[in-house]
Each structure stands twice: as structure tokens, then as C-alpha cells.
Design a protein around this motif. Sequence first.
Motif, PDB file in Angstrom:
ATOM      1  N   THR A  87      -3.746   2.587   5.902  1.00 11.71           N
ATOM      2  CA  THR A  87      -4.115   2.359   7.291  1.00 11.71           C
ATOM      3  C   THR A  87      -2.879   1.949   8.086  1.00 11.71           C
ATOM      4  OG1 THR A  87      -4.555   0.006   7.027  1.00 11.71           O
ATOM      5  CG2 THR A  87      -6.385   1.533   6.537  1.00 11.71           C
ATOM      6  N   LEU A  88      -3.019   1.899   9.397  1.00  3.84           N
ATOM      7  CA  LEU A  88      -1.907   1.431  10.218  1.00  3.84           C
ATOM      8  C   LEU A  88      -1.520   0.002   9.859  1.00  3.84           C
ATOM      9  CD1 LEU A  88      -2.708   2.809  13.796  1.00  3.84           C
ATOM     10  CD2 LEU A  88      -1.060   3.666  12.142  1.00  3.84           C
ATOM     11  N   ASP A  89      -2.502  -0.822   9.526  1.00  6.00           N
ATOM     12  CA  ASP A  89      -2.207  -2.211   9.146  1.00  6.00           C
ATOM     13  C   ASP A  89      -1.404  -2.298   7.857  1.00  6.00           C
ATOM     14  OD1 ASP A  89      -3.504  -3.232  11.368  1.00  6.00           O
ATOM     15  OD2 ASP A  89      -5.417  -3.529  10.330  1.00  6.00           O
ATOM     16  N   ASP A  90      -1.483  -1.269   7.020  1.00  4.96           N
ATOM     17  CA  ASP A  90      -0.723  -1.259   5.765  1.00  4.96           C
ATOM     18  C   ASP A  90       0.761  -0.969   5.986  1.00  4.96           C
ATOM     19  OD1 ASP A  90      -3.052  -1.700   4.254  1.00  4.96           O
ATOM     20  OD2 ASP A  90      -3.427   0.463   4.056  1.00  4.96           O
ATOM     21  N   LEU A  91       1.100  -0.423   7.129  1.00  2.00           N
ATOM     22  CA  LEU A  91       2.481  -0.017   7.404  1.00  2.00           C
ATOM     23  C   LEU A  91       3.234  -1.180   8.034  1.00  2.00           C
ATOM     24  CD1 LEU A  91       1.780   3.551   8.832  1.00  2.00           C
ATOM     25  CD2 LEU A  91       2.291   2.887   6.466  1.00  2.00           C
ATOM     26  N   THR A  92       3.759  -2.025   7.174  1.00  2.00           N
ATOM     27  CA  THR A  92       4.494  -3.204   7.630  1.00  2.00           C
ATOM     28  C   THR A  92       5.906  -3.191   7.061  1.00  2.00           C
ATOM     29  OG1 THR A  92       3.857  -4.548   5.730  1.00  2.00           O
ATOM     30  CG2 THR A  92       2.338  -4.538   7.637  1.00  2.00           C
ATOM     31  N   MET A  93       6.762  -3.987   7.658  1.00  2.00           N
ATOM     32  CA  MET A  93       8.123  -4.102   7.147  1.00  2.00           C
ATOM     33  C   MET A  93       8.105  -4.721   5.752  1.00  2.00           C
ATOM     34  SD  MET A  93      11.170  -3.265   7.551  1.00  2.00           S
ATOM     35  CE  MET A  93      11.260  -2.759   9.239  1.00  2.00           C
ATOM     36  N   ALA A 123       5.855  -4.271   3.515  1.00  2.00           N
ATOM     37  CA  ALA A 123       5.474  -3.204   2.589  1.00  2.00           C
ATOM     38  C   ALA A 123       6.639  -2.259   2.334  1.00  2.00           C
ATOM     39  CB  ALA A 123       4.266  -2.444   3.129  1.00  2.00           C
ATOM     40  N   VAL A 124       7.455  -2.026   3.363  1.00  2.00           N
ATOM     41  CA  VAL A 124       8.649  -1.181   3.199  1.00  2.00           C
ATOM     42  C   VAL A 124       9.626  -1.854   2.239  1.00  2.00           C
ATOM     43  CG1 VAL A 124      10.675  -0.219   4.367  1.00  2.00           C
ATOM     44  CG2 VAL A 124       8.420  -0.040   5.434  1.00  2.00           C
ATOM     45  N   VAL A 125       9.895  -3.134   2.481  1.00  2.00           N
ATOM     46  CA  VAL A 125      10.844  -3.877   1.645  1.00  2.00           C
ATOM     47  C   VAL A 125      10.353  -3.937   0.201  1.00  2.00           C
ATOM     48  CG1 VAL A 125      11.873  -6.157   1.255  1.00  2.00           C
ATOM     49  CG2 VAL A 125      11.778  -5.204   3.572  1.00  2.00           C
ATOM     50  N   ALA A 126       9.036  -4.053   0.021  1.00  2.00           N
ATOM     51  CA  ALA A 126       8.460  -4.125  -1.326  1.00  2.00           C
ATOM     52  C   ALA A 126       8.430  -2.764  -2.013  1.00  2.00           C
ATOM     53  CB  ALA A 126       7.049  -4.711  -1.261  1.00  2.00           C
ATOM     54  N   GLY A 127       8.751  -1.706  -1.272  1.00  2.00           N
ATOM     55  CA  GLY A 127       8.726  -0.367  -1.860  1.00  2.00           C
ATOM     56  C   GLY A 127       7.347   0.255  -1.893  1.00  2.00           C
ATOM     57  N   ASP A 128       6.412  -0.322  -1.149  1.00  2.00           N
ATOM     58  CA  ASP A 128       5.042   0.189  -1.131  1.00  2.00           C
ATOM     59  C   ASP A 128       4.834   1.329  -0.144  1.00  2.00           C
ATOM     60  OD1 ASP A 128       4.374  -1.739  -3.012  1.00  2.00           O
ATOM     61  OD2 ASP A 128       3.733  -3.185  -1.475  1.00  2.00           O
ATOM     62  N   ILE A 129       5.827   1.607   0.689  1.00  2.00           N
ATOM     63  CA  ILE A 129       5.737   2.667   1.688  1.00  2.00           C
ATOM     64  C   ILE A 129       6.711   3.777   1.293  1.00  2.00           C
ATOM     65  CG2 ILE A 129       6.023   3.264   4.127  1.00  2.00           C
ATOM     66  CD1 ILE A 129       3.702   1.327   3.587  1.00  2.00           C
TER      67      ILE A 129
END
Length: 143
Positions: free
Chosen positions: A30-36, A38-44
Amino acid sequence: MTTANTDLTAADYPLSVNRPDLLHTPTGKTLDDLTMDAVVAGDITAEDLRISPDTLKLQGQLAAAAGRRQLADNFTRASEMTAIPDAEVLDMYNSLRPNASSAAQLEELASRLENTYSATTCAALVREAAQVYAARNLLAEEA
């Protein structure tokens, strides 16, 4: 996760503000899942940042609700094109240049779009282009 049959009106625009519940990445985030974070954690992944075919269909519904039929058709074609490999899209682009393809080659392209990718709206555009090119003498000679 298909949202293509959702009834939308022009009041739903922009979806990210008025209907974020309908928006998902191609991987289902979801849009809420797209966070910085999550990016740093490698989830995106890069796939998470691509537009989904469902989102393009929804954008088409918004355009149609606003009376913008041609824009709606463009979104429909774009949603179909998400299933087509990038190299094939580039080949399509080159094939649709005036004098680049014969009528038979364009029909083969249209058939491939329909049968391989279920891209019926794209196929219809290719067939329409072939008719216009024929009328304007812009088809390549048959090989």
C-alpha cells in the motif's frame, strides 16, 4: 488484487488523497508501506515503485468520469502495456513509425498483442494505425 470494477467519479481524484485504499504496488504494497524506513530496511524494491496495471485502470476510470475519453483510452492501453516486456514495447514503437511496417507486419503485431499479452486495446490502436497509414500511403512495401 483487482480494483478495475470500482465505480469512481471525478471527486475521487486524486486517488492518493481521496482513495488511497485502492492503490497498491505491483507487489501488493500500500502507499503507507512505502516509507523511507522500509527503503533503508531493504523492504522496498524497484518493482514496488512501478505503477500497477490496476492503478492505471483506475486513472482511466477517473478520466472517463471527467469526460476525457481519449485520456481514459490512453490509461487503458498503458495498463495493458505493463504486461509487455520493455524490448517488445520498443519494437512496437519502431514498428508504428510511418513507412516502417507493412500492413501484414502491423497485423502480425496486433495479433501478437492480443494473443500473447491480452492487449486488445493496444491491438485495436495498431489496426487503426494500419488503416490510417494505408489511406495516407505510409505503409512499408510488402517484403
